[in-house]
Design an enzyme around this catalytic site. Structure first.
Site, PDB file in Angstrom:
ATOM      1  N   GLY A  18       0.819  -1.211   0.000  1.00  0.00           N
ATOM      2  CA  GLY A  18       0.000   0.000   0.000  1.00  0.00           C
ATOM      3  C   GLY A  18       0.845   1.249   0.000  1.00  0.00           C
ATOM      4  N   GLY A  20       0.515   5.621   0.860  1.00  0.00           N
ATOM      5  CA  GLY A  20      -0.273   6.753   1.355  1.00  0.00           C
ATOM      6  C   GLY A  20       0.613   7.953   1.584  1.00  0.00           C
ATOM      7  N   GLY A  21      -0.010   9.015   2.113  1.00  0.00           N
ATOM      8  CA  GLY A  21       0.721  10.260   2.303  1.00  0.00           C
ATOM      9  C   GLY A  21       1.867  10.154   3.284  1.00  0.00           C
ATOM     10  N   MET A  22       1.731   9.264   4.288  1.00  0.00           N
ATOM     11  CA  MET A  22       2.763   9.154   5.316  1.00  0.00           C
ATOM     12  C   MET A  22       3.676   7.949   5.136  1.00  0.00           C
ATOM     13  SD  MET A  22       3.257  11.460   7.561  1.00  0.00           S
ATOM     14  CE  MET A  22       4.022  10.571   8.903  1.00  0.00           C
ATOM     15  N   VAL A  25       4.226   0.929   2.092  1.00  0.00           N
ATOM     16  CA  VAL A  25       4.363  -0.308   2.862  1.00  0.00           C
ATOM     17  C   VAL A  25       4.634  -1.478   1.919  1.00  0.00           C
ATOM     18  CG1 VAL A  25       3.298  -1.850   4.543  1.00  0.00           C
ATOM     19  CG2 VAL A  25       2.806   0.601   4.619  1.00  0.00           C
ATOM     20  N   LYS A  40       7.418  -0.300   6.472  1.00  0.00           N
ATOM     21  CA  LYS A  40       6.897   1.015   6.092  1.00  0.00           C
ATOM     22  C   LYS A  40       8.045   1.991   5.887  1.00  0.00           C
ATOM     23  CE  LYS A  40       3.503   4.520   7.466  1.00  0.00           C
ATOM     24  NZ  LYS A  40       2.411   4.848   8.421  1.00  0.00           N
ATOM     25  N   ASP A 138      -7.624   8.482  14.368  1.00  0.00           N
ATOM     26  CA  ASP A 138      -7.936   8.185  12.969  1.00  0.00           C
ATOM     27  C   ASP A 138      -8.506   6.771  12.812  1.00  0.00           C
ATOM     28  OD1 ASP A 138      -8.174   8.965  10.314  1.00  0.00           O
ATOM     29  OD2 ASP A 138      -6.165   8.306   9.758  1.00  0.00           O
TER      30      ASP A 138
END
Length: 299
Positions: A18, A20-22, A25, A40, A138
């Site tokens: 995956g 994402g912004g942060m 992975v 990550k 979150d």
């Protein structure tokens, strides 16, 4: 960025899990041990931002200090100088997110919903009881994994978790969290406690059981107005036959008013466990609306 083949000369990259912004992975294999993990990586464009690097390492440290079967475990943290990036290694959970589960099934059964939410609630209550307390901020279907073989539910992504005695690593004027799951006080950027996670989990509970978010179809401005401007309470409506006890549980969890909402995750858990027992024998009715019972809920 193309996926590296080997990280720190010991983690063989098997596949991309995956992005994402942060972080990105990967599924990796330890070359000496043969064990499978999730790794990550902090995106290179964020490595130039000291605040983002600090937040990345803080996420790993927070998870490493939480030992609970329903919270993802951190196994290692390091920096690959040759590839020039920071990373941490987590347990690999073979399964799918609750978000994917809802998309594929349409919705969960009442028993499935109560089981998933119960496991998440116990994990988050454990984090809240940590010293210092840790608020996730979150909770959403995309951050909840369901292990394929065991049915174990695992809470992921503590990237914006808040240690209640720690320094806030957020920029003024920026709402932290996913808007659809943010409690009013989180949208207003007020002082937060575990009640924001109760609200988010209540929204997840409604979405899992009905197959759609309470505010489905609303744009960002409409959603903010619905939560912050409208004086009426959030009113969950269930089209399929639903026990009143469950509808009431959802209604209290997603209440905008702090006086009405469960004040803590343990308080929510007690009502959830009572709901499980009551739903085993209670009749279910179509068109059920969540209501607020006139009784006190203690922390």
């Amino acid at each position: 960025m193309a996926a590296p083949k080997l990280i720190s000369r010991r983690y063989e990259v098997l596949e991309l899990l995956g992005q994402g912004g942060m972080g990105t992975v990967y599924k990796v294999r330890h070359t000496a041990l043969g064990s499978i993990s999730a790794l990550k990586v902090l995106p290179k464009d964020l490595m130039q931002d000291p605040e983002m690097v600090t937040r990345f390492y803080r996420e790993a440290r927070i998870m490493a200090n939480l030992s609970h079967p329903s919270i993802v475990r951190v196994l290692d943290i390091d920096q690959d100088d040759a590839l020039d990036f920071h990373y941490f290694v987590m347990e690999y959970v073979e399964g799918r997110t609750l978000k994917k589960d809802i998309e594929e099934k349409g919705s969960l059964t009442l028993a499935e919903t109560l089981d998933v939410v119960g496991q998440v609630a116990r994990a988050v209550a454990y984090a809240h009881a940590h010293v210092p307390p840790i608020v996730h901020r979150d909770i959403k279907p995309a951050n909840i994994m369901i292990e394929e073989r065991s049915g174990r539910v695992v809470v992921m992504d503590f990237g914006i978790a808040k240690e209640l005695d720690g320094k806030e690593l957020t920029r003024p004027g920026v709402t932290i969290g996913t808007l659809k799951y943010c409690a009013p006080e989180q949208m207003r950027q007020e002082q937060l406690d575990g009640a924001v996670d109760v609200y988010a989990l209540g929204m997840v509970m409604y979405e899992a059981y009905t197959g759609k978010h309470l505010f489905a179809g609303l744009g960002e401005r409409e959603l903010i107005a619905k939560v912050l401007v409208e004086k009426s309470e959030n009113a969950p409506v269930f089209e399929k036959p639903t026990p009143q006890a469950f509808a009431d549980l959802v209604a209290r969890a997603i209440a905008k008013s702090r006086e009405v909402r469960f004040p803590s995750m343990p308080a929510f858990l007690r009502e959830l466990e009572a709901c499980v027992a009551e739903c085993a024998t209670a009749p279910a009715h179509s068109g059920t609306t969540g209501r607020f019972r006139p009784r006190l809920v203690t922390s």
